[in-house]
Design a protein around this motif. Structure first.
Motif, short mmCIF file in Angstrom:
data_model
loop_
_atom_site.label_atom_id
_atom_site.label_comp_id
_atom_site.label_asym_id
_atom_site.label_seq_id
_atom_site.Cartn_x
_atom_site.Cartn_y
_atom_site.Cartn_z
N GLY A 221 4.12 10.88 -11.83
CA GLY A 221 3.48 9.58 -11.62
C GLY A 221 2.07 9.59 -12.18
O GLY A 221 1.82 9.14 -13.30
N ALA A 222 1.13 10.11 -11.38
CA ALA A 222 -0.26 10.20 -11.84
C ALA A 222 -0.38 11.13 -13.04
O ALA A 222 -1.18 10.89 -13.95
CB ALA A 222 -1.15 10.68 -10.70
N ASP A 223 0.44 12.19 -13.08
CA ASP A 223 0.38 13.12 -14.21
C ASP A 223 0.74 12.44 -15.52
O ASP A 223 0.14 12.71 -16.56
CB ASP A 223 1.32 14.30 -13.96
CG ASP A 223 0.83 15.20 -12.83
OD1 ASP A 223 -0.35 15.09 -12.47
OD2 ASP A 223 1.65 15.97 -12.31
N PHE B 134 11.57 -0.27 -7.59
CA PHE B 134 10.79 -1.34 -8.20
C PHE B 134 9.35 -1.39 -7.67
O PHE B 134 8.42 -1.65 -8.42
CB PHE B 134 11.48 -2.68 -7.97
CG PHE B 134 12.88 -2.75 -8.51
CD1 PHE B 134 13.11 -2.66 -9.87
CD2 PHE B 134 13.96 -2.86 -7.66
CE1 PHE B 134 14.40 -2.70 -10.38
CE2 PHE B 134 15.25 -2.90 -8.15
CZ PHE B 134 15.47 -2.81 -9.52
N GLY B 135 9.18 -1.14 -6.38
CA GLY B 135 7.84 -1.17 -5.82
C GLY B 135 6.96 -0.09 -6.39
O GLY B 135 5.80 -0.33 -6.75
N THR B 136 7.51 1.13 -6.49
CA THR B 136 6.74 2.24 -7.04
C THR B 136 6.41 2.01 -8.52
O THR B 136 5.29 2.26 -8.97
CB THR B 136 7.51 3.55 -6.87
OG1 THR B 136 7.86 3.72 -5.50
CG2 THR B 136 6.67 4.73 -7.32
N GLY B 137 7.40 1.54 -9.26
CA GLY B 137 7.17 1.27 -10.68
C GLY B 137 6.13 0.19 -10.90
O GLY B 137 5.27 0.31 -11.77
N ALA B 138 6.19 -0.86 -10.09
CA ALA B 138 5.21 -1.95 -10.21
C ALA B 138 3.81 -1.46 -9.84
O ALA B 138 2.82 -1.82 -10.48
CB ALA B 138 5.62 -3.12 -9.33
N ALA B 139 3.73 -0.64 -8.78
CA ALA B 139 2.42 -0.12 -8.36
C ALA B 139 1.81 0.76 -9.43
O ALA B 139 0.61 0.67 -9.72
CB ALA B 139 2.58 0.66 -7.05
N LEU C 91 0.83 -1.21 0.00
CA LEU C 91 0.00 0.00 0.00
C LEU C 91 0.86 1.26 0.00
O LEU C 91 0.49 2.27 -0.58
CB LEU C 91 -0.92 -0.02 1.23
CG LEU C 91 -2.00 -1.12 1.24
CD1 LEU C 91 -2.82 -1.03 2.51
CD2 LEU C 91 -2.88 -1.03 0.00
N ALA C 92 2.01 1.17 0.69
CA ALA C 92 2.91 2.32 0.69
C ALA C 92 3.43 2.61 -0.71
O ALA C 92 3.59 3.77 -1.10
CB ALA C 92 4.07 2.07 1.65
N ASN C 93 3.66 1.56 -1.50
CA ASN C 93 4.13 1.76 -2.87
C ASN C 93 3.06 2.41 -3.74
O ASN C 93 3.36 3.25 -4.59
CB ASN C 93 4.54 0.41 -3.47
CG ASN C 93 5.85 -0.11 -2.91
OD1 ASN C 93 6.75 0.67 -2.61
ND2 ASN C 93 5.95 -1.41 -2.75
N TYR C 94 1.80 2.02 -3.53
CA TYR C 94 0.72 2.63 -4.30
C TYR C 94 0.57 4.11 -3.95
O TYR C 94 0.34 4.95 -4.82
CB TYR C 94 -0.59 1.89 -4.05
CG TYR C 94 -0.66 0.55 -4.74
CD1 TYR C 94 -0.97 0.46 -6.09
CD2 TYR C 94 -0.41 -0.62 -4.04
CE1 TYR C 94 -1.02 -0.75 -6.75
CE2 TYR C 94 -0.46 -1.85 -4.68
CZ TYR C 94 -0.76 -1.92 -6.03
OH TYR C 94 -0.81 -3.12 -6.67
N ALA C 95 0.68 4.42 -2.66
CA ALA C 95 0.59 5.82 -2.24
C ALA C 95 1.76 6.62 -2.80
O ALA C 95 1.59 7.76 -3.25
CB ALA C 95 0.57 5.90 -0.71
N ALA C 96 2.96 6.02 -2.79
CA ALA C 96 4.13 6.71 -3.33
C ALA C 96 4.01 6.93 -4.83
O ALA C 96 4.46 7.94 -5.36
CB ALA C 96 5.39 5.90 -3.00
#
Length: 211
Positions: free
Chosen positions: A13-15, A191-196, A1-6
């Motif tokens: 990211g979202a942009d 890797f966590g952020t990229g995967a999320a 969940l921390a990776n999804y928030a990050a």
């Protein structure tokens, strides 16, 4: 969940996902419209011009995206283009045109099968009855091939959202697309952020494509 928030907080990211969605909607819509025109021209003609068109479409499928991207750079970065206001390199328009050009061969190939299912006698009867080309397209071709064009649009849409080679070469400075942003996360060992970011974007595209 921390990776999804990050993934939602990181720069671009979202942009970057929103940017890719805008490109995807525009490229898919233009690709469907141009694909319809090209497919109709392909069906109506059987001469040398149709053969050249078919060769170009086949070549575009066979050539890797990274090679096409390099070709677009050489084309749109010509100094002579600035005198006619077409110096497109480094602009969103250049990337959008590249997306349309890359998806057009697939659009035509898929749509051609649907249009070929329309009996020639139906088109002939419409012409004899005085129907113009626009009327025939609006009253006969589009209603009978609606499902085909919806599939073509969704195919182009999903392909643009996750397209990487051309995006990496042509995205405007400071405006990376989704695939470029994801690749940047992996290059930085995030890797966590990229995967999320990958999972979230895939889920959104899947939801859009389900209907």
């Amino acid at each position: 969940l921390a990776n999804y928030a990050a993934a939602l907080r990181i720069p671009y990211g979202a942009d970057s996902f929103v940017t890719s969605l805008i490109y995807a909607v525009a490229a898919a819509t233009i690709g469907v419209l141009v694909g319809l025109l090209v497919t109709l021209a392909w069906r109506r003609g059987r001469g040398w011009l149709t053969g050249i068109l078919q060769s170009f479409l086949t070549t575009a499928i066979a050539v890797p995206g990274i090679v096409l991207g390099a070709g677009y750079i050489f084309l749109w970065d010509q100094p002579v283009l600035k005198y006619v206001g077409l110096l497109l390199y480094g602009t969103p328009a250049a990337l959008l045109l590249a997306y349309v050009a890359g998806g057009l061969p697939y659009s035509v190939r898929v749509a051609a099968g649907g249009i070929e299912q329309i009996p020639t006698s139906v088109i002939t009867a419409a012409r004899v009855s005085g129907g113009s080309l626009l009327t025939i397209v609006r009253r006969i071709i589009l209603p009978m091939t609606r499902s085909t064009w919806v599939r073509v649009w969704l195919m182009l849409f999903a392909g643009v959202v996750f397209e990487l080679p051309v995006s990496q070469l042509l995205y405007p400075p400071g405006e990376p697309t989704l695939a470029v942003s994801i690749l940047h996360q992996f290059h930085n060992t995030e890797f966590g952020t990229g995967a999320a970011l990958t999972v979230m974007s895939t889920a959104v595209v899947a939801l859009i494509s389900l209907p």
